[in-house]
Design a protein around this motif. Structure first.
Motif, PDB file in Angstrom:
ATOM      1  N   GLN A 213       0.841  -1.193   0.000  1.00  0.00           N
ATOM      2  CA  GLN A 213       0.000   0.000   0.000  1.00  0.00           C
ATOM      3  C   GLN A 213       0.874   1.240   0.000  1.00  0.00           C
ATOM      4  O   GLN A 213       1.819   1.356   0.784  1.00  0.00           O
ATOM      5  N   ASP A 215       0.186   5.387   0.034  1.00  0.00           N
ATOM      6  CA  ASP A 215      -0.855   6.396   0.195  1.00  0.00           C
ATOM      7  C   ASP A 215      -2.209   5.685   0.262  1.00  0.00           C
ATOM      8  O   ASP A 215      -2.420   4.849   1.114  1.00  0.00           O
ATOM      9  N   GLU A 216      -3.107   5.975  -0.658  1.00  0.00           N
ATOM     10  CA  GLU A 216      -4.457   5.402  -0.597  1.00  0.00           C
ATOM     11  C   GLU A 216      -4.700   4.383  -1.705  1.00  0.00           C
ATOM     12  O   GLU A 216      -5.828   4.233  -2.180  1.00  0.00           O
ATOM     13  N   HIS A 217      -3.648   3.668  -2.104  1.00  0.00           N
ATOM     14  CA  HIS A 217      -3.792   2.680  -3.173  1.00  0.00           C
ATOM     15  C   HIS A 217      -3.038   1.396  -2.837  1.00  0.00           C
ATOM     16  O   HIS A 217      -2.001   1.425  -2.164  1.00  0.00           O
ATOM     17  N   TYR A 218      -3.578   0.279  -3.330  1.00  0.00           N
ATOM     18  CA  TYR A 218      -2.888  -0.995  -3.294  1.00  0.00           C
ATOM     19  C   TYR A 218      -2.246  -1.241  -4.659  1.00  0.00           C
ATOM     20  O   TYR A 218      -2.876  -1.023  -5.701  1.00  0.00           O
ATOM     21  N   ALA A 238      -7.720   1.626  -5.537  1.00  0.00           N
ATOM     22  CA  ALA A 238      -7.815   2.487  -4.366  1.00  0.00           C
ATOM     23  C   ALA A 238      -8.246   1.677  -3.148  1.00  0.00           C
ATOM     24  O   ALA A 238      -9.079   0.776  -3.240  1.00  0.00           O
ATOM     25  N   THR A 239      -7.652   1.982  -2.000  1.00  0.00           N
ATOM     26  CA  THR A 239      -8.093   1.361  -0.765  1.00  0.00           C
ATOM     27  C   THR A 239      -9.528   1.783  -0.474  1.00  0.00           C
ATOM     28  O   THR A 239      -9.996   2.826  -0.945  1.00  0.00           O
ATOM     29  N   ASP A 241     -12.621   3.425   0.905  1.00  0.00           N
ATOM     30  CA  ASP A 241     -13.014   4.637   1.625  1.00  0.00           C
ATOM     31  C   ASP A 241     -14.536   4.671   1.602  1.00  0.00           C
ATOM     32  O   ASP A 241     -15.146   4.967   0.564  1.00  0.00           O
ATOM     33  N   ARG A 244     -16.271   7.887   0.437  1.00  0.00           N
ATOM     34  CA  ARG A 244     -16.117   8.159  -0.992  1.00  0.00           C
ATOM     35  C   ARG A 244     -16.803   7.110  -1.852  1.00  0.00           C
ATOM     36  O   ARG A 244     -17.519   7.438  -2.803  1.00  0.00           O
TER      37      ARG A 244
END
Length: 335
Positions: A213, A215-218, A238-239, A241, A244
């Protein structure tokens, strides 16, 4: 692991310590003990599709449950067969207990997650050093267990245990090597992830799926180990959320609680499925290791988020050429 491997390893350990005249009894009890913990898959609910995820590899797989689990297996075997054949209950219990003891530790070697210390801990142990199905582990083990039974000798079973330990140890070495390559991949992208994980692909120790991971992505890639590792760049997602991805979701609803149950089961590796609306996927498992297409996921329903549980989805669909691509990757060939 698959039930065949569990039963075979469960037989190998008691065979390796049994008197030559008791090899057959040790094999029978060991197979039963080695397979018995997976009877937890029968714990299901018609209204709660995630219930089996909570109980599979839970209390029956806990190390503290081994004496009780072995006793239950021994009672069934003694009642069904042992009394008529004048088998000593203590021998049945010993052999069944040795077989039972192998199960959870072997499961923990996979990526699925096993609750070894339930009820004291809810941590799911996944050492990621062998695939759930691996014929290179299983077939030699079957041959050695059968040789032990037919020859009434312990040494083939002992060799089988050594083979299993050696193969699983090789898996640890391969996993660590794949993690190192995964770290190099991340560094080449200018990323500095806290953790890079590597998980074996289907039925081999050559091809690995790496996940990290940033930031906000795998980021998911595949690594084929060898003299010169081959990297198959993968996909990014994207992880999860919730605000969102599912702005309509009531965070106190039944389905929101189901999402947290699925997050726990998936050890945090969940994301909104980009191909299906209102679906959350476990990105740990896919048919091709450089893809994110999941083997299982959960489906949310905005119209009944507090009156019904989420639906559990399993996908076994293969795209055109999937098996051929997987075989090419295992061989380290370009795609």
């Amino acid at each position: 692991m698959d039930p065949v491997t569990q039963g075979t390893l469960g037989a190998a350990l008691p065979q390796s310590v049994a008197h030559p005249h008791k090899i057959g009894l040790a094999m029978l009890c060991g197979i039963a003990g080695g397979m018995a913990p997976d009877l937890d898959v029968l714990i299901r609910s018609a209204t709660d599709p995630l219930l089996f995820l909570e109980y599979h590899r839970q209390f029956t797989h806990s190390l503290i449950f081994i004496p009780l689990g072995a006793a239950l297996v021994a009672l069934v075997l003694w009642g069904a067969v042992g009394r008529r054949r004048d088998w000593a209950f203590r021998e049945i219990y010993l052999f069944a207990g040795l077989g039972y003891a192998t199960h959870a530790l072997l499961d923990a070697c996979t990526s699925y997650g096993t609750l070894l210390f339930w009820p004291f801990s809810q941590e799911r142990f996944a050492w990621n050093n062998v695939s759930i199905i691996d014929p290179l582990l299983t077939l030699p083990l079957i041959a050695l267990v059968l040789t032990s039974r037919l020859s009434h000798r312990r040494w083939p079973a002992v060799l089988g245990m050594l083979w299993a330990i050696g193969y699983l140890s090789l898996g640890v070495v391969a996993r660590d090597a794949a993690v190192e390559v995964g770290q190099q991949i991340a560094k080449g992208r200018g990323h500095t992830p806290q953790v890079v994980e590597a998980k074996p692909s289907f039925a081999n120790l050559f091809l690995w799926k790496t996940i990290y991971q940033q930031d906000e992505h795998y980021y998911v890639d595949a690594v084929r180990l060898g003299g010169e590792p081959v990297v198959y760049p993968g996909e990014v997602v994207a992880t999860l959320d919730l605000s969102r991805d599912f702005p309509w979701l009531d965070h106190n609803s039944l389905q929101a609680r189901d999402i947290e149950r699925f997050r726990w089961f998936s050890m945090g590796y969940i994301a909104a499925d980009p191909d299906f609306e209102n679906r959350i996927m476990d990105i740990r498992y896919s048919l091709l290791p450089n893809e994110i297409r999941p083997l299982w996921s959960i489906q949310l329903n905005p119209q009944s988020q507090d009156s019904e549980h989420v639906a559990y989805r399993v996908s076994r669909e293969r795209g055109a050429g999937t098996v051929g691509r997987l075989w090419s990757m295992i061989r380290g060939l370009p795609l």
